[in-house]
Design a protein around this motif. Structure first.
Motif, PDB file in Angstrom:
ATOM      1  N   PHE A  34       7.244   1.077  33.997  1.00 64.66           N
ATOM      2  CA  PHE A  34       8.621   1.859  34.405  1.00 64.66           C
ATOM      3  C   PHE A  34       9.328   2.326  32.998  1.00 64.66           C
ATOM      4  O   PHE A  34       9.502   1.252  32.327  1.00 64.66           O
ATOM      5  CB  PHE A  34       9.417   1.066  35.399  1.00 64.66           C
ATOM      6  CG  PHE A  34       8.738   0.634  36.638  1.00 64.66           C
ATOM      7  CD1 PHE A  34       7.877  -0.545  36.779  1.00 64.66           C
ATOM      8  CD2 PHE A  34       8.546   1.283  37.913  1.00 64.66           C
ATOM      9  CE1 PHE A  34       7.449  -1.009  37.796  1.00 64.66           C
ATOM     10  CE2 PHE A  34       7.907   0.880  38.849  1.00 64.66           C
ATOM     11  CZ  PHE A  34       7.242  -0.154  38.777  1.00 64.66           C
ATOM     12  N   TYR A  36      13.454   2.976  32.820  1.00 69.84           N
ATOM     13  CA  TYR A  36      14.652   3.337  33.452  1.00 69.84           C
ATOM     14  C   TYR A  36      15.663   3.617  32.571  1.00 69.84           C
ATOM     15  O   TYR A  36      15.764   3.218  31.347  1.00 69.84           O
ATOM     16  CB  TYR A  36      15.178   1.983  34.261  1.00 69.84           C
ATOM     17  CG  TYR A  36      14.620   1.696  35.521  1.00 69.84           C
ATOM     18  CD1 TYR A  36      13.423   0.976  35.513  1.00 69.84           C
ATOM     19  CD2 TYR A  36      15.106   2.038  36.728  1.00 69.84           C
ATOM     20  CE1 TYR A  36      12.818   0.586  36.660  1.00 69.84           C
ATOM     21  CE2 TYR A  36      14.534   1.753  38.041  1.00 69.84           C
ATOM     22  CZ  TYR A  36      13.299   1.011  37.849  1.00 69.84           C
ATOM     23  OH  TYR A  36      12.652   0.596  39.011  1.00 69.84           O
ATOM     24  N   GLN A  38      20.062   4.050  31.840  1.00 70.28           N
ATOM     25  CA  GLN A  38      21.311   3.599  32.320  1.00 70.28           C
ATOM     26  C   GLN A  38      22.385   4.569  31.506  1.00 70.28           C
ATOM     27  O   GLN A  38      22.736   4.317  30.451  1.00 70.28           O
ATOM     28  CB  GLN A  38      21.723   2.305  32.013  1.00 70.28           C
ATOM     29  CG  GLN A  38      22.809   1.432  32.745  1.00 70.28           C
ATOM     30  CD  GLN A  38      22.939   0.071  32.637  1.00 70.28           C
ATOM     31  OE1 GLN A  38      22.382  -0.387  31.598  1.00 70.28           O
ATOM     32  NE2 GLN A  38      23.422  -0.506  33.448  1.00 70.28           N
ATOM     33  N   GLN A  42      27.062   3.507  34.508  1.00 68.04           N
ATOM     34  CA  GLN A  42      26.410   3.909  35.775  1.00 68.04           C
ATOM     35  C   GLN A  42      25.056   2.881  36.114  1.00 68.04           C
ATOM     36  O   GLN A  42      24.920   1.831  35.250  1.00 68.04           O
ATOM     37  CB  GLN A  42      25.858   5.287  35.615  1.00 68.04           C
ATOM     38  CG  GLN A  42      26.749   6.318  35.583  1.00 68.04           C
ATOM     39  CD  GLN A  42      26.181   7.811  36.111  1.00 68.04           C
ATOM     40  OE1 GLN A  42      25.100   7.889  36.509  1.00 68.04           O
ATOM     41  NE2 GLN A  42      26.915   8.652  35.483  1.00 68.04           N
ATOM     42  N   HIS A  43      24.618   3.124  37.033  1.00 66.47           N
ATOM     43  CA  HIS A  43      23.420   2.013  37.479  1.00 66.47           C
ATOM     44  C   HIS A  43      22.128   2.518  36.849  1.00 66.47           C
ATOM     45  O   HIS A  43      22.133   3.620  36.463  1.00 66.47           O
ATOM     46  CB  HIS A  43      23.243   1.814  38.819  1.00 66.47           C
ATOM     47  CG  HIS A  43      22.879   3.100  39.655  1.00 66.47           C
ATOM     48  ND1 HIS A  43      24.061   4.117  39.957  1.00 66.47           N
ATOM     49  CD2 HIS A  43      21.826   3.621  40.038  1.00 66.47           C
ATOM     50  CE1 HIS A  43      23.459   5.207  40.469  1.00 66.47           C
ATOM     51  NE2 HIS A  43      22.257   4.886  40.781  1.00 66.47           N
ATOM     52  N   LEU A  44      20.909   1.784  37.061  1.00 69.33           N
ATOM     53  CA  LEU A  44      19.833   2.010  36.437  1.00 69.33           C
ATOM     54  C   LEU A  44      19.003   3.238  37.186  1.00 69.33           C
ATOM     55  O   LEU A  44      19.195   2.841  38.433  1.00 69.33           O
ATOM     56  CB  LEU A  44      18.961   0.859  36.447  1.00 69.33           C
ATOM     57  CG  LEU A  44      19.255  -0.209  35.157  1.00 69.33           C
ATOM     58  CD1 LEU A  44      18.853  -1.505  35.847  1.00 69.33           C
ATOM     59  CD2 LEU A  44      18.451   0.095  33.943  1.00 69.33           C
ATOM     60  N   LEU A  46      15.656   5.573  37.958  1.00 71.29           N
ATOM     61  CA  LEU A  46      14.216   5.450  37.381  1.00 71.29           C
ATOM     62  C   LEU A  46      13.829   7.115  36.776  1.00 71.29           C
ATOM     63  O   LEU A  46      14.190   7.842  37.306  1.00 71.29           O
ATOM     64  CB  LEU A  46      13.305   5.287  38.388  1.00 71.29           C
ATOM     65  CG  LEU A  46      11.876   5.422  38.518  1.00 71.29           C
ATOM     66  CD1 LEU A  46      11.224   4.310  37.639  1.00 71.29           C
ATOM     67  CD2 LEU A  46      11.046   5.590  39.693  1.00 71.29           C
ATOM     68  N   PHE A  90      15.628   1.552  29.042  1.00 73.58           N
ATOM     69  CA  PHE A  90      14.958   0.254  29.701  1.00 73.58           C
ATOM     70  C   PHE A  90      13.189   0.705  29.993  1.00 73.58           C
ATOM     71  O   PHE A  90      13.021   1.227  30.845  1.00 73.58           O
ATOM     72  CB  PHE A  90      15.463  -0.539  30.312  1.00 73.58           C
ATOM     73  CG  PHE A  90      16.901  -0.988  30.154  1.00 73.58           C
ATOM     74  CD1 PHE A  90      17.944  -0.156  30.465  1.00 73.58           C
ATOM     75  CD2 PHE A  90      17.215  -2.084  29.361  1.00 73.58           C
ATOM     76  CE1 PHE A  90      19.206  -0.754  30.189  1.00 73.58           C
ATOM     77  CE2 PHE A  90      18.438  -2.735  29.133  1.00 73.58           C
ATOM     78  CZ  PHE A  90      19.656  -1.699  29.679  1.00 73.58           C
ATOM     79  N   GLY A 101       9.252  -9.612  40.237  1.00 73.05           N
ATOM     80  CA  GLY A 101      10.539  -8.843  39.933  1.00 73.05           C
ATOM     81  C   GLY A 101      10.047  -8.066  38.597  1.00 73.05           C
ATOM     82  O   GLY A 101       9.209  -8.595  37.963  1.00 73.05           O
ATOM     83  N   LEU A 102      10.685  -7.018  38.001  1.00 74.46           N
ATOM     84  CA  LEU A 102      10.504  -6.334  36.923  1.00 74.46           C
ATOM     85  C   LEU A 102      10.888  -7.314  35.578  1.00 74.46           C
ATOM     86  O   LEU A 102      12.168  -7.854  35.840  1.00 74.46           O
ATOM     87  CB  LEU A 102      11.407  -5.124  36.919  1.00 74.46           C
ATOM     88  CG  LEU A 102      11.106  -4.262  37.979  1.00 74.46           C
ATOM     89  CD1 LEU A 102      12.035  -2.978  37.944  1.00 74.46           C
ATOM     90  CD2 LEU A 102       9.570  -3.614  37.324  1.00 74.46           C
ATOM     91  N   PHE A 104      12.277  -6.539  31.953  1.00 72.16           N
ATOM     92  CA  PHE A 104      12.674  -5.842  31.218  1.00 72.16           C
ATOM     93  C   PHE A 104      12.655  -5.901  29.633  1.00 72.16           C
ATOM     94  O   PHE A 104      12.729  -7.040  29.214  1.00 72.16           O
ATOM     95  CB  PHE A 104      14.075  -5.401  31.638  1.00 72.16           C
ATOM     96  CG  PHE A 104      14.372  -4.722  32.977  1.00 72.16           C
ATOM     97  CD1 PHE A 104      14.512  -5.433  33.934  1.00 72.16           C
ATOM     98  CD2 PHE A 104      14.235  -3.296  32.689  1.00 72.16           C
ATOM     99  CE1 PHE A 104      14.719  -4.814  35.379  1.00 72.16           C
ATOM    100  CE2 PHE A 104      14.764  -2.665  34.118  1.00 72.16           C
ATOM    101  CZ  PHE A 104      14.776  -3.070  35.158  1.00 72.16           C
ATOM    102  N   LYS A 106      14.777  -5.179  25.994  1.00 73.01           N
ATOM    103  CA  LYS A 106      15.905  -5.494  25.598  1.00 73.01           C
ATOM    104  C   LYS A 106      16.845  -4.138  25.932  1.00 73.01           C
ATOM    105  O   LYS A 106      18.302  -4.123  25.453  1.00 73.01           O
ATOM    106  CB  LYS A 106      16.167  -5.879  24.268  1.00 73.01           C
ATOM    107  CG  LYS A 106      15.597  -7.591  24.132  1.00 73.01           C
ATOM    108  CD  LYS A 106      16.738  -8.282  24.699  1.00 73.01           C
ATOM    109  CE  LYS A 106      16.233  -9.662  24.543  1.00 73.01           C
ATOM    110  NZ  LYS A 106      17.007 -10.546  25.300  1.00 73.01           N
TER     111      LYS A 106
END
Lengths: 114, 112
Positions: A34, A36, A38, A42-44, A46, A90, A101-102, A104, A106
């Motif tokens: 994935f 993502y 940001q 704001q939020h992440l 996709l 990310f 879970g994912l 990530f 850095k």
């Protein structure tokens, strides 16, 4: 255990320049990949994902990524960036068949100068 | 807007205290994930629930716990808070246990 490396922590480009952000992962099995984004405050969100099939994946806002299994890479590209692409990017991975879970990277802080 | 909601948006508390963060998944999503984002650790997966049951655990401290309720909302409980727990806590949801995850706006926790 899985790990994700994003080699560029800060990237500064001018508008209309081409973009490529590197992502390498470490995992021996089947993976889901994935990217993502940001935006400030704001939020992440996709951008795109790869589960299987065509290794060239197209996402939103003109972004694309190519999965190269032999290189354990999933680099993000955009042919011509805009000022509005300024954000944190990310790369993430989780196991293809599992419920993890994912994991990530850095993150890469991208600044587009008008 | 991803459809995932989190409350509160900001939380300021003192060391040693306990707080509860709440997450409501997107309509129809059965899976809820919790992540912590801090400057030094980056984004780390804490825990996942699927249809009310714990499904996977990441780097979650023993002082932290979570649960998912019958209406599928989830709560993350953080106790005996330390300065280092100051971070953004994100919730994400997905339709199945291995589906794409959609993130909420986060709760910014500040421990003084």
């Amino acid at each position: 255990a899985q790990s994700v490396s994003q080699h560029n922590h800060h990237v500064i480009l001018s508008e209309a320049a081409s973009l490529e952000l590197g992502c390498n992962y470490s995992y021996g099995g089947t993976v889901n990949l994935f990217w993502y984004v940001q935006y400030p405050g704001q939020h992440l969100q996709l951008l795109l994902k790869y589960f299987s099939g065509d290794p060239l994946v197209k996402g939103i806002k003109g972004f694309e990524a190519e999965f190269i299994k032999s290189k354990f890479s999933f680099n993000l590209r955009k042919p011509s960036v805009q000022w509005s692409d300024t954000a944190e990017y990310f790369c993430a991975v989780n196991s293809g068949g599992g419920a993890d879970g994912l994991t990530f990277g850095k993150g890469t802080h991208l600044i587009i100068q008008p | 807007d991803s459809g995932v909601t989190q409350t509160p948006k900001h939380l300021i508390t003192a060391t040693g205290q306990r707080v509860t963060l709440r997450c409501s998944p997107r309509s129809g999503d059965l899976s809820v994930y919790w992540y912590q984002q801090s400057l030094d650790q980056g984004l780390q997966f804490l825990i996942q629930y699927y249809n009310g049951e714990e499904r996977a655990k990441g780097n979650i401290l023993e002082r932290f716990s979570a649960q998912q309720f019958p209406d599928l909302h989830s709560e993350l409980n953080l106790s005996s808070l330390e300065l280092g727990d100051s971070a953004l806590y994100f919730c994400a949801s997905g339709r199945f246990s291995t589906d794409t995850q959609y993130f909420g706006p986060g709760t910014r926790l500040t421990v003084l």
